[in-house]
Write a protein that holds these residues in place. Structure first.
Motif, PDB file in Angstrom:
ATOM      1  N   ARG A  26      16.854  97.008  62.528  1.00 54.58           N
ATOM      2  CA  ARG A  26      16.325  95.700  62.938  1.00 54.58           C
ATOM      3  C   ARG A  26      17.301  94.640  62.424  1.00 54.58           C
ATOM      4  O   ARG A  26      17.473  94.465  61.228  1.00 54.58           O
ATOM      5  CB  ARG A  26      14.943  95.479  62.350  1.00 54.58           C
ATOM      6  N   ARG A  27      17.946  93.958  63.364  1.00 58.15           N
ATOM      7  CA  ARG A  27      18.905  92.906  63.007  1.00 58.15           C
ATOM      8  C   ARG A  27      18.170  91.698  62.441  1.00 58.15           C
ATOM      9  O   ARG A  27      17.188  91.240  63.018  1.00 58.15           O
ATOM     10  CB  ARG A  27      19.718  92.486  64.225  1.00 58.15           C
ATOM     11  N   GLU A  28      18.669  91.188  61.345  1.00 53.44           N
ATOM     12  CA  GLU A  28      18.046  90.042  60.695  1.00 53.44           C
ATOM     13  C   GLU A  28      18.225  88.771  61.528  1.00 53.44           C
ATOM     14  O   GLU A  28      17.309  87.968  61.646  1.00 53.44           O
ATOM     15  CB  GLU A  28      18.664  89.866  59.295  1.00 53.44           C
ATOM     16  N   ASP A  29      19.400  88.620  62.157  1.00 54.14           N
ATOM     17  CA  ASP A  29      19.701  87.373  62.852  1.00 54.14           C
ATOM     18  C   ASP A  29      19.067  87.262  64.234  1.00 54.14           C
ATOM     19  O   ASP A  29      18.785  86.159  64.698  1.00 54.14           O
ATOM     20  CB  ASP A  29      21.215  87.157  62.952  1.00 54.14           C
ATOM     21  N   GLU A 112      22.386  92.425  56.702  1.00 52.53           N
ATOM     22  CA  GLU A 112      22.345  92.093  58.131  1.00 52.53           C
ATOM     23  C   GLU A 112      21.098  92.653  58.814  1.00 52.53           C
ATOM     24  O   GLU A 112      20.806  92.294  59.948  1.00 52.53           O
ATOM     25  CB  GLU A 112      23.575  92.652  58.850  1.00 52.53           C
ATOM     26  N   HIS A 113      20.380  93.546  58.121  1.00 51.03           N
ATOM     27  CA  HIS A 113      19.221  94.223  58.709  1.00 51.03           C
ATOM     28  C   HIS A 113      18.016  94.106  57.798  1.00 51.03           C
ATOM     29  O   HIS A 113      18.144  94.000  56.585  1.00 51.03           O
ATOM     30  CB  HIS A 113      19.552  95.694  58.963  1.00 51.03           C
ATOM     31  N   THR A 114      16.841  94.163  58.417  1.00 48.61           N
ATOM     32  CA  THR A 114      15.608  94.095  57.645  1.00 48.61           C
ATOM     33  C   THR A 114      14.883  95.434  57.568  1.00 48.61           C
ATOM     34  O   THR A 114      13.974  95.580  56.758  1.00 48.61           O
ATOM     35  CB  THR A 114      14.636  93.050  58.241  1.00 48.61           C
ATOM     36  N   ASN A 115      15.295  96.400  58.405  1.00 52.50           N
ATOM     37  CA  ASN A 115      14.596  97.680  58.424  1.00 52.50           C
ATOM     38  C   ASN A 115      15.456  98.707  59.153  1.00 52.50           C
ATOM     39  O   ASN A 115      16.340  98.353  59.933  1.00 52.50           O
ATOM     40  CB  ASN A 115      13.250  97.547  59.137  1.00 52.50           C
ATOM     41  N   ILE A 116      15.176  99.979  58.896  1.00 52.59           N
ATOM     42  CA  ILE A 116      15.793 101.082  59.619  1.00 52.59           C
ATOM     43  C   ILE A 116      14.698 102.076  59.965  1.00 52.59           C
ATOM     44  O   ILE A 116      13.760 102.270  59.184  1.00 52.59           O
ATOM     45  CB  ILE A 116      16.913 101.764  58.802  1.00 52.59           C
ATOM     46  N   GLN A 117      14.801 102.650  61.151  1.00 50.34           N
ATOM     47  CA  GLN A 117      13.882 103.710  61.565  1.00 50.34           C
ATOM     48  C   GLN A 117      14.711 104.887  62.066  1.00 50.34           C
ATOM     49  O   GLN A 117      15.700 104.688  62.780  1.00 50.34           O
ATOM     50  CB  GLN A 117      12.989 103.257  62.721  1.00 50.34           C
ATOM     51  N   TRP A 118      14.291 106.087  61.726  1.00 53.94           N
ATOM     52  CA  TRP A 118      14.866 107.314  62.278  1.00 53.94           C
ATOM     53  C   TRP A 118      13.875 107.831  63.305  1.00 53.94           C
ATOM     54  O   TRP A 118      12.739 108.158  62.958  1.00 53.94           O
ATOM     55  CB  TRP A 118      15.113 108.346  61.180  1.00 53.94           C
ATOM     56  N   LEU A 119      14.297 107.873  64.567  1.00 56.66           N
ATOM     57  CA  LEU A 119      13.384 108.168  65.665  1.00 56.66           C
ATOM     58  C   LEU A 119      13.918 109.291  66.547  1.00 56.66           C
ATOM     59  O   LEU A 119      15.134 109.523  66.611  1.00 56.66           O
ATOM     60  CB  LEU A 119      13.213 106.914  66.530  1.00 56.66           C
ATOM     61  N   ASP A 120      13.006 109.936  67.280  1.00 60.75           N
ATOM     62  CA  ASP A 120      13.459 110.881  68.294  1.00 60.75           C
ATOM     63  C   ASP A 120      14.049 110.086  69.459  1.00 60.75           C
ATOM     64  O   ASP A 120      13.993 108.855  69.491  1.00 60.75           O
ATOM     65  CB  ASP A 120      12.330 111.820  68.737  1.00 60.75           C
ATOM     66  N   PHE A 121      14.627 110.793  70.420  1.00 60.62           N
ATOM     67  CA  PHE A 121      15.337 110.130  71.511  1.00 60.62           C
ATOM     68  C   PHE A 121      14.452 109.138  72.264  1.00 60.62           C
ATOM     69  O   PHE A 121      14.840 107.982  72.477  1.00 60.62           O
ATOM     70  CB  PHE A 121      15.926 111.156  72.487  1.00 60.62           C
ATOM     71  N   SER A 126      13.202 103.584  73.636  1.00 60.93           N
ATOM     72  CA  SER A 126      12.221 102.518  73.867  1.00 60.93           C
ATOM     73  C   SER A 126      12.415 101.331  72.928  1.00 60.93           C
ATOM     74  O   SER A 126      12.147 100.194  73.302  1.00 60.93           O
ATOM     75  CB  SER A 126      10.804 103.061  73.696  1.00 60.93           C
ATOM     76  N   ALA A 127      12.886 101.587  71.710  1.00 59.34           N
ATOM     77  CA  ALA A 127      13.044 100.521  70.721  1.00 59.34           C
ATOM     78  C   ALA A 127      14.246  99.626  71.001  1.00 59.34           C
ATOM     79  O   ALA A 127      14.232  98.447  70.657  1.00 59.34           O
ATOM     80  CB  ALA A 127      13.166 101.119  69.320  1.00 59.34           C
ATOM     81  N   LEU A 128      15.279 100.188  71.620  1.00 55.59           N
ATOM     82  CA  LEU A 128      16.521  99.434  71.827  1.00 55.59           C
ATOM     83  C   LEU A 128      16.353  98.355  72.885  1.00 55.59           C
ATOM     84  O   LEU A 128      15.751  98.584  73.925  1.00 55.59           O
ATOM     85  CB  LEU A 128      17.656 100.390  72.219  1.00 55.59           C
ATOM     86  N   ARG A 129      16.925  97.185  72.632  1.00 51.85           N
ATOM     87  CA  ARG A 129      16.774  96.056  73.547  1.00 51.85           C
ATOM     88  C   ARG A 129      17.849  96.023  74.628  1.00 51.85           C
ATOM     89  O   ARG A 129      17.588  95.640  75.762  1.00 51.85           O
ATOM     90  CB  ARG A 129      16.815  94.762  72.751  1.00 51.85           C
ATOM     91  N   PHE A 130      19.079  96.380  74.267  1.00 49.56           N
ATOM     92  CA  PHE A 130      20.208  96.173  75.168  1.00 49.56           C
ATOM     93  C   PHE A 130      20.524  97.422  75.988  1.00 49.56           C
ATOM     94  O   PHE A 130      20.531  98.535  75.464  1.00 49.56           O
ATOM     95  CB  PHE A 130      21.445  95.726  74.386  1.00 49.56           C
ATOM     96  N   ASP A 131      20.794  97.203  77.279  1.00 46.45           N
ATOM     97  CA  ASP A 131      21.107  98.321  78.177  1.00 46.45           C
ATOM     98  C   ASP A 131      22.281  99.147  77.677  1.00 46.45           C
ATOM     99  O   ASP A 131      22.252 100.375  77.753  1.00 46.45           O
ATOM    100  CB  ASP A 131      21.429  97.814  79.588  1.00 46.45           C
ATOM    101  N   SER A 132      23.327  98.501  77.175  1.00 47.83           N
ATOM    102  CA  SER A 132      24.500  99.255  76.716  1.00 47.83           C
ATOM    103  C   SER A 132      24.131 100.181  75.563  1.00 47.83           C
ATOM    104  O   SER A 132      24.654 101.294  75.462  1.00 47.83           O
ATOM    105  CB  SER A 132      25.633  98.309  76.295  1.00 47.83           C
ATOM    106  N   ASN A 133      23.210  99.751  74.708  1.00 51.27           N
ATOM    107  CA  ASN A 133      22.753 100.589  73.599  1.00 51.27           C
ATOM    108  C   ASN A 133      22.013 101.810  74.119  1.00 51.27           C
ATOM    109  O   ASN A 133      22.210 102.933  73.644  1.00 51.27           O
ATOM    110  CB  ASN A 133      21.834  99.797  72.675  1.00 51.27           C
ATOM    111  N   ARG A 134      21.145 101.598  75.121  1.00 52.32           N
ATOM    112  CA  ARG A 134      20.385 102.711  75.701  1.00 52.32           C
ATOM    113  C   ARG A 134      21.306 103.687  76.446  1.00 52.32           C
ATOM    114  O   ARG A 134      21.104 104.899  76.398  1.00 52.32           O
ATOM    115  CB  ARG A 134      19.278 102.179  76.610  1.00 52.32           C
TER     116      ARG A 134
END
Length: 154
Positions: A26-29, A112-121, A126-134
């Protein structure tokens, strides 16, 4: 140090038994979930920038295997405050994607971040906002399923 006109995206993953988990931060900014992301610095190659960003954002003491991905994206240069120092005619910034194997590695997220999650695919996708990230996550997921990661570069 001045920012270079390129971006890197690094998808951390780890094996947990027979499963694979992907880290999203989770990006802080911007208050969005994404993998490790950042800009190159003057004189750095994309690989060098990816190694540095992973180390800085995840608090790593030792290098980890870094694998190049085919996924690339273009980000409008207007989103970057350093645009004014880049060559005239820089309208888009390339984003180079990598994966980092963090199996057995302890991470300590940066300010730079407020949290980290380890998730399945599916949950990471689903959590990622940007198309390039997905897109990069989908490529990594397919490569891992096919045991088809490139040789590490960093």
């Amino acid at each position: 140090m001045p920012r270079a006109p390129f971006q890197v995206l690094v998808l951390p993953f780890r094996a947990v038994g027979a499963q694979t988990e992907f880290a999203v931060l989770r990006r802080e900014d911007m208050n969005v979930w994404q993998p490790v992301a950042g800009g190159g610095e003057a004189g750095e190659s994309p690989v060098q920038a990816a190694v540095r960003e992973v180390s800085e954002e995840l608090g790593l003491d030792e290098p980890v295997p870094l694998y190049p991905l085919q996924t690339t994206a273009s980000i409008p240069a207007r989103f970057f405050s350093d645009r004014g120092i880049w060559p005239t005619g820089t309208y888009v910034v390339p984003e180079h994607s990598f994966a980092a194997d963090l199996t057995g590695v302890e991470v300590k997220i940066s300010h730079e971040h407020t949290n980290i999650q380890w998730l399945d695919f599916q949950a990471a996708h689903s959590a990622l906002r940007f198309d390039s990230n997905r897109t990069a996550l989908g490529e990594l997921h397919e490569r891992l399923a096919a045991a088809d990661l490139s040789l590490p570069v960093g």
